[in-house]
Enzyme design. Structure first.
Site, mmCIF file in Angstrom:
data_model
loop_
_atom_site.group_PDB
_atom_site.id
_atom_site.type_symbol
_atom_site.label_atom_id
_atom_site.label_comp_id
_atom_site.label_asym_id
_atom_site.label_seq_id
_atom_site.Cartn_x
_atom_site.Cartn_y
_atom_site.Cartn_z
ATOM 1 N N ASN A 69 -8.840 5.676 -5.014
ATOM 2 C CA ASN A 69 -8.155 5.513 -3.737
ATOM 3 C C ASN A 69 -9.160 5.596 -2.596
ATOM 4 O O ASN A 69 -10.284 6.082 -2.764
ATOM 5 C CB ASN A 69 -7.095 6.611 -3.562
ATOM 6 N N CYS A 78 -3.363 0.425 -10.590
ATOM 7 C CA CYS A 78 -3.143 -0.350 -9.365
ATOM 8 C C CYS A 78 -2.851 -1.798 -9.753
ATOM 9 O O CYS A 78 -3.719 -2.485 -10.302
ATOM 10 C CB CYS A 78 -4.378 -0.273 -8.469
ATOM 11 N N GLY A 79 -1.636 -2.261 -9.479
ATOM 12 C CA GLY A 79 -1.224 -3.598 -9.896
ATOM 13 C C GLY A 79 -2.007 -4.712 -9.227
ATOM 14 O O GLY A 79 -2.551 -5.606 -9.894
ATOM 15 N N ASN A 80 -2.079 -4.687 -7.896
ATOM 16 C CA ASN A 80 -2.825 -5.730 -7.196
ATOM 17 C C ASN A 80 -4.320 -5.621 -7.463
ATOM 18 O O ASN A 80 -5.028 -6.628 -7.536
ATOM 19 C CB ASN A 80 -2.550 -5.654 -5.691
ATOM 20 N N ASN A 177 4.393 7.442 -4.194
ATOM 21 C CA ASN A 177 4.407 6.290 -3.298
ATOM 22 C C ASN A 177 5.846 6.049 -2.860
ATOM 23 O O ASN A 177 6.759 6.044 -3.697
ATOM 24 C CB ASN A 177 3.869 5.052 -4.013
ATOM 25 N N GLU A 195 1.525 4.383 0.574
ATOM 26 C CA GLU A 195 0.794 4.718 -0.647
ATOM 27 C C GLU A 195 0.063 6.051 -0.546
ATOM 28 O O GLU A 195 -0.648 6.314 0.426
ATOM 29 C CB GLU A 195 -0.220 3.618 -0.971
ATOM 30 N N CYS A 205 1.946 -3.728 -2.449
ATOM 31 C CA CYS A 205 1.686 -2.787 -3.539
ATOM 32 C C CYS A 205 2.238 -3.384 -4.826
ATOM 33 O O CYS A 205 3.448 -3.616 -4.938
ATOM 34 C CB CYS A 205 2.330 -1.432 -3.251
ATOM 35 N N GLY A 206 1.356 -3.629 -5.790
ATOM 36 C CA GLY A 206 1.766 -4.278 -7.029
ATOM 37 C C GLY A 206 2.677 -3.428 -7.892
ATOM 38 O O GLY A 206 3.744 -3.877 -8.328
#
Length: 283
Positions: A69, A78-80, A177, A195, A205-206
């Site tokens: 982070n 972290c999706g994205n 989140n 986040e 946010c993914g």
């Protein structure tokens, strides 16, 4: 120490990415300072977080992903960020567009795919930890997310609500989140995510989009494809709803864009400015 980096964003969710473990020989305090400077939008490159694409010598996996982070803490999935790292792997020739490939994060297997090398899809792990709680709808999609329906558009009010939940006793330890959804009865659902680790709203946010899709699927009692629209763009989530409170074949899809690439000189930034003092005296 000079290291090459890449700046990417996925629907405005932006990252600094290294194709090696640049923090391997750093002690924790130095690592945190370097990441905070890297991600600072005035004194550094500016990003929501830092990604490491670590080479892995295996026929089964293309690479290992590590995420930090912007506050220097080790991040959950972290999706994205995963979509951006998959785009980097394609551009660097580690994998090929048009072919599925597996990668590791936190000891779990994820799968990436892209037809054109720009629009990237990532297959997440199954989702089976979710349900209503006092604060809203809580779901773990690799990162913990709280879903709230709200038509509020005042950012100051939304921030106050999000911070109140983020730092409340049930979540103050590891954090959560906080996602606000609007127009949940429409084809495209608007959302915004506060986040943890960034401690602010991000442009997208993914894993939050996946959490929102699970919420919508539970609301309609069916899986399928869901379009989530945030400030930075649109993300598509597809998933299959199983009978025993479980979602499988979870895919997150959207653009992953390279902004630029350059070099970062580790060890210089903390001596240029006292970041804590600058932030405490900011306008």
């Amino acid at each position: 120490m000079k290291k090459h980096f890449y700046k990417y964003h996925g629907a405005g969710n932006d990252f600094v990415l290294f194709s090696e473990d640049v923090f391997e020989d750093m002690n924790y305090d130095v690592l945190v300072k370097e990441i905070r400077f890297l991600c600072h939008r005035r004194f550094g490159v500016g990003a929501d977080g830092v990604l490491l694409m670590k080479p892995i010598y295996s026929d089964n996996f293309a690479f290992e992903m590590v995420y930090y982070n912007s506050d220097g803490s080790r991040g959950s999935f972290c999706g994205n960020g995963s979509r951006c790292i998959c785009r980097t792997a394609i551009e660097l020739g580690w994998v090929k567009a048009g072919e599925e490939f597996d990668f590791l994060f936190g000891g779990k297997t994820y799968r990436g795919f892209s037809e054109d090398g720009i629009r990237i899809s990532v297959n997440l792990v199954d989702v089976n930890d979710f349900g209503d709680c006092k604060e809203g709808f809580l779901v773990d999609t690799g990162s913990p997310h709280l879903i709230l329906e709200s038509n509020e558009t005042d950012w100051k009010k939304l921030r106050k609500i999000a911070e109140g939940i983020r730092y409340s006793p049930p979540f103050s330890g590891n954090g959560v989140n906080v996602n606000f959804l609007r127009n949940t009865d429409k084809k495209a659902v608007d959302m915004v995510t506060y986040e943890r680790g960034v401690e602010d709203f991000t442009y997208a946010c993914g894993t939050g989009a996946v959490a929102a899709a699970v919420f919508l699927a539970e609301k309609t009692n069916k899986g399928g494809s869901f379009l989530l629209r945030s400030a930075g763009g649109e993300l598509t989530v597809s998933l299959e709803r199983q009978s025993l409170r479980r979602y499988t074949n979870v895919w997150l899809t959207g653009p992953a864009i390279k902004v630029f690439e350059s070099d970062w000189h580790f060890g210089n930034s903390p001596h240029v400015v006292n970041l804590e003092k600058a932030e405490n005296n900011s306008l």
